[in-house]
Write a protein that holds these residues in place. Structure first.
Motif, PDB file in Angstrom:
ATOM      1  N   ARG A   1      46.062  17.200  26.933  1.00 12.51           N
ATOM      2  CA  ARG A   1      44.846  17.185  26.117  1.00 12.51           C
ATOM      3  C   ARG A   1      45.187  17.246  24.621  1.00 12.51           C
ATOM      4  N   GLN A   2      46.277  17.955  24.314  1.00 10.37           N
ATOM      5  CA  GLN A   2      46.674  18.150  22.917  1.00 10.37           C
ATOM      6  C   GLN A   2      47.373  16.927  22.330  1.00 10.37           C
ATOM      7  N   THR A   3      47.875  16.038  23.172  1.00  6.40           N
ATOM      8  CA  THR A   3      48.767  14.998  22.650  1.00  6.40           C
ATOM      9  C   THR A   3      48.347  13.568  23.021  1.00  6.40           C
ATOM     10  N   LEU A   4      48.027  13.357  24.296  1.00 11.93           N
ATOM     11  CA  LEU A   4      47.830  11.983  24.786  1.00 11.93           C
ATOM     12  C   LEU A   4      46.701  11.223  24.076  1.00 11.93           C
ATOM     13  N   PRO A   5      45.482  11.789  23.961  1.00 13.22           N
ATOM     14  CA  PRO A   5      44.410  10.992  23.346  1.00 13.22           C
ATOM     15  C   PRO A   5      44.743  10.591  21.908  1.00 13.22           C
ATOM     16  N   HIS A   6      45.342  11.514  21.185  1.00 14.36           N
ATOM     17  CA  HIS A   6      45.670  11.245  19.796  1.00 14.36           C
ATOM     18  C   HIS A   6      46.741  10.153  19.669  1.00 14.36           C
ATOM     19  N   TRP A   7      47.740  10.243  20.524  1.00 16.27           N
ATOM     20  CA  TRP A   7      48.826   9.253  20.516  1.00 16.27           C
ATOM     21  C   TRP A   7      48.256   7.868  20.828  1.00 16.27           C
ATOM     22  N   LEU A   8      47.364   7.828  21.838  1.00 15.77           N
ATOM     23  CA  LEU A   8      46.770   6.548  22.262  1.00 15.77           C
ATOM     24  C   LEU A   8      45.915   5.924  21.162  1.00 15.77           C
ATOM     25  N   GLU A   9      45.156   6.790  20.515  1.00 14.20           N
ATOM     26  CA  GLU A   9      44.227   6.337  19.467  1.00 14.20           C
ATOM     27  C   GLU A   9      44.943   5.523  18.390  1.00 14.20           C
ATOM     28  N   LYS A  10      46.170   5.937  18.098  1.00  7.99           N
ATOM     29  CA  LYS A  10      46.910   5.270  17.014  1.00  7.99           C
ATOM     30  C   LYS A  10      47.523   3.940  17.431  1.00  7.99           C
ATOM     31  N   LYS A  11      47.474   3.646  18.737  1.00  9.11           N
ATOM     32  CA  LYS A  11      48.247   2.512  19.231  1.00  9.11           C
ATOM     33  C   LYS A  11      47.477   1.205  19.356  1.00  9.11           C
ATOM     34  N   HIS A  12      46.202   1.266  19.532  1.00 10.32           N
ATOM     35  CA  HIS A  12      45.374   0.061  19.629  1.00 10.32           C
ATOM     36  C   HIS A  12      45.803  -0.895  20.737  1.00 10.32           C
ATOM     37  N   TYR A  13      46.012  -0.374  21.942  1.00 12.79           N
ATOM     38  CA  TYR A  13      46.312  -1.256  23.072  1.00 12.79           C
ATOM     39  C   TYR A  13      45.041  -2.011  23.476  1.00 12.79           C
ATOM     40  N   THR A  14      45.217  -3.241  23.960  1.00 11.86           N
ATOM     41  CA  THR A  14      44.046  -4.013  24.392  1.00 11.86           C
ATOM     42  C   THR A  14      43.516  -3.492  25.729  1.00 11.86           C
ATOM     43  N   GLN A  15      44.422  -2.902  26.522  1.00 17.72           N
ATOM     44  CA  GLN A  15      44.041  -2.470  27.857  1.00 17.72           C
ATOM     45  C   GLN A  15      44.976  -1.353  28.321  1.00 17.72           C
ATOM     46  N   VAL A  16      44.419  -0.412  29.078  1.00 16.13           N
ATOM     47  CA  VAL A  16      45.268   0.666  29.612  1.00 16.13           C
ATOM     48  C   VAL A  16      45.134   0.658  31.137  1.00 16.13           C
ATOM     49  N   ILE A  17      46.300   0.592  31.802  1.00 11.91           N
ATOM     50  CA  ILE A  17      46.309   0.596  33.267  1.00 11.91           C
ATOM     51  C   ILE A  17      47.164   1.782  33.729  1.00 11.91           C
ATOM     52  N   VAL A  18      46.672   2.496  34.730  1.00 15.46           N
ATOM     53  CA  VAL A  18      47.423   3.654  35.229  1.00 15.46           C
ATOM     54  C   VAL A  18      47.941   3.346  36.625  1.00 15.46           C
ATOM     55  N   LEU A  19      49.250   3.555  36.820  1.00  8.55           N
ATOM     56  CA  LEU A  19      49.844   3.365  38.143  1.00  8.55           C
ATOM     57  C   LEU A  19      49.998   4.736  38.810  1.00  8.55           C
ATOM     58  N   THR A  20      49.452   4.865  40.023  1.00 10.22           N
ATOM     59  CA  THR A  20      49.568   6.125  40.765  1.00 10.22           C
ATOM     60  C   THR A  20      50.020   5.821  42.190  1.00 10.22           C
ATOM     61  N   ASP A  21      50.448   6.882  42.915  1.00  9.55           N
ATOM     62  CA  ASP A  21      50.563   6.724  44.368  1.00  9.55           C
ATOM     63  C   ASP A  21      49.431   7.535  45.004  1.00  9.55           C
ATOM     64  N   ASP A  22      49.319   7.469  46.343  1.00 11.17           N
ATOM     65  CA  ASP A  22      48.186   8.153  47.003  1.00 11.17           C
ATOM     66  C   ASP A  22      48.033   9.597  46.549  1.00 11.17           C
ATOM     67  N   ASN A  23      49.181  10.291  46.467  1.00 19.73           N
ATOM     68  CA  ASN A  23      49.110  11.725  46.153  1.00 19.73           C
ATOM     69  C   ASN A  23      48.755  11.990  44.695  1.00 19.73           C
ATOM     70  N   THR A  24      49.341  11.207  43.791  1.00 17.90           N
ATOM     71  CA  THR A  24      49.042  11.484  42.372  1.00 17.90           C
ATOM     72  C   THR A  24      47.638  10.978  42.016  1.00 17.90           C
ATOM     73  N   GLN A  25      47.162  10.007  42.809  1.00 16.62           N
ATOM     74  CA  GLN A  25      45.770   9.567  42.631  1.00 16.62           C
ATOM     75  C   GLN A  25      44.828  10.733  42.945  1.00 16.62           C
ATOM     76  N   THR A  26      45.146  11.467  44.002  1.00 18.70           N
ATOM     77  CA  THR A  26      44.303  12.596  44.408  1.00 18.70           C
ATOM     78  C   THR A  26      44.479  13.795  43.480  1.00 18.70           C
ATOM     79  N   HIS A  27      45.735  14.147  43.202  1.00 21.41           N
ATOM     80  CA  HIS A  27      45.983  15.427  42.526  1.00 21.41           C
ATOM     81  C   HIS A  27      46.116  15.342  41.003  1.00 21.41           C
TER      82      HIS A  27
END
Ligand SMILES: NC(=O)c1ccc[n+]([C@@H]2O[C@H](COP(=O)([O-])OP(=O)(O)OC[C@H]3O[C@@H](n4cnc5c(N)ncnc54)[C@H](O)[C@@H]3O)[C@@H](O)[C@H]2O)c1
Length: 350
Positions: free
Chosen positions: A20-46
């Motif tokens: 919460r302290q780092t990720l949103p701020h880091w992302l904000e400065k980057k201006h990516y056109t799209q963000v995709i998250v790769l998970t497996d079954d377990n990390t999708q859940t937890h």
């Protein structure tokens, strides 16, 4: 909000602590056109629910089945297909949210997509926080051979948040702990002291942020000196020559070992004799002695011969020397292996 990374590995910032302290701020400065998250079954859940609200609403997820058996070309093809469907362009970002399997395979898929797009590592197992996510090695298994296809590519950033460990199975936690102990033995007497001090505290109750900081510092120091494993980085393979053979052997039995359980045995066997009892005492507290049938010894030897470090009938093992961060390469002959394995099995429980 925090901008300063805890470590810098070449160009890659490594942030520790609450995302919460780092990720949103880091992302904000980057201006990516799209963000995709790769998970497996377990990390999708937890894990996904923990970061979902820190990301743009338009974020998409790609989820694959959990497990090393899926770290292959077929799954990559499926991931690339999803990236195609989602019109992932060169300014897109792939977030790898998972253990070493997701980090290695997602890193590889990103590094090869349109000749390379940015990816970040958000490791969620202890093994990936302390080891797999750091150092730029990405890749997959092929024809049953581990990590044989891959590229060196550093992530755009690494975010280490130990709160993900709260849902990790204790056996997985222990597996990663073997790599933490390895880092202590190769480069950090301070970390080794902290591990000894932790006494009989159950692993889930340890202060992971403190231990991880020391452990990651070791990995970063080694990788920074030798990014492409010409010399010092081989030290990270301590315990892995005998350990990998044991991991493969036990995979085909009813009692498979985790990576860390196998590496723990490897470290006890590979360390020079004058330090063996002491190293065994540290490791056996977490990794009880595993019986290894004598009939397995020839097979183990053959597996070790296939290791890429070896030549003409001898096996070479990278082990730590007296001072932190010093590499010693030892040769092992087939005749020595039974003695090492039986000495290991004769250690009494810690
Ligand atoms: N690139 C490198 O330098 C490097 C170094 C070491 C290991 N590796 C690779 O890492 C892989 C092993 O990594 P691993 O041990 O993280 O395995 P993994 O990714 O398979 O994760 C282990 C299990 O834990 C589950 N999991 C992950 N995070 C969780 C969480 N927070 N809560 C609940 N469950 C969770 C996963 O779904 C999986 O079932 C191997 O493929 C190995 O080759 C790579």
């Amino acid at each position: 909000m925090r901008l300063e990374p805890d470590f810098l590995l070449f160009e890659t910032p490594v942030f520790m602590g609450s995302l919460r302290q780092t990720l949103p701020h880091w992302l904000e400065k980057k201006h990516y056109t799209q963000v995709i998250v790769l998970t497996d079954d377990n990390t999708q859940t937890h894990c996904w629910p923990q970061i979902q609200n820190l990301l743009p609403h338009s974020v998409k997820t790609i989820t694959i089945p959990a497990g090393e058996q899926h770290k292959n070309l077929k799954t990559c093809e499926w991931i690339w297909n999803q990236m195609l469907l989602q019109q992932c362009d060169r300014k897109s970002l792939l977030i790898n949210l998972g253990g070493g399997v997701i980090g290695d395979m997602g890193g590889f898929c990103a590094a090869t997509w349109k000749r390379g797009i940015d990816f970040i590592q958000i490791p969620t197992t202890l093994l990936s926080m302390t080891d797999a996510a750091i150092g730029g090695k990405t890749g997959i298994d092929f024809q049953g051979i581990k990590n044989i296809i891959g590229v060196f590519q550093n992530p755009a950033a690494i975010f280490i948040d130990p709160t993900f460990l709260n849902t990790l199975a204790e056996r997985e936690l222990r597996s990663g702990f073997a790599e933490v102990i390895k880092h202590a033995l190769i480069g950090s007497p301070v970390l080794l002291h902290k591990i000894h001090q932790s006494g009989n505290t159950p692993l889930p109750h340890l202060d992971w942020s403190e231990l991880l900081r020391e452990s990651i510092a070791v990995k970063i120091h080694v990788v920074a000196q030798d990014p492409t494993e010409q010399n010092l980085r081989m030290l990270l393979n301590f315990g892995h020559t005998i350990g990998h053979a044991l991991e493969s052997y036990f995979l085909d039995t009813d009692t498979p070992l985790t990576h860390g359980e196998a590496i723990a045995i490897g470290m006890i066997c590979e360390i020079p004799k004058d330090k063996r009892a002491e190293v065994a005492k540290t490791l056996l507290r977490y990794f009880p002695v595993v019986p290894i049938p004598e009939t397995a010894y020839p097979e183990l030897w053959n597996m070790m011969l296939q290791d890429k470090k070896n030549s003409s009938g001898t096996v070479r093992m990278a082990v730590p020397d007296e001072l932190p961060f010093t590499l010693n390469v030892l040769e092992l002959s087939e005749m020595q292996l039974p003695d090492l394995l039986s000495e290991y099995q004769n250690f009494s429980p810690a």
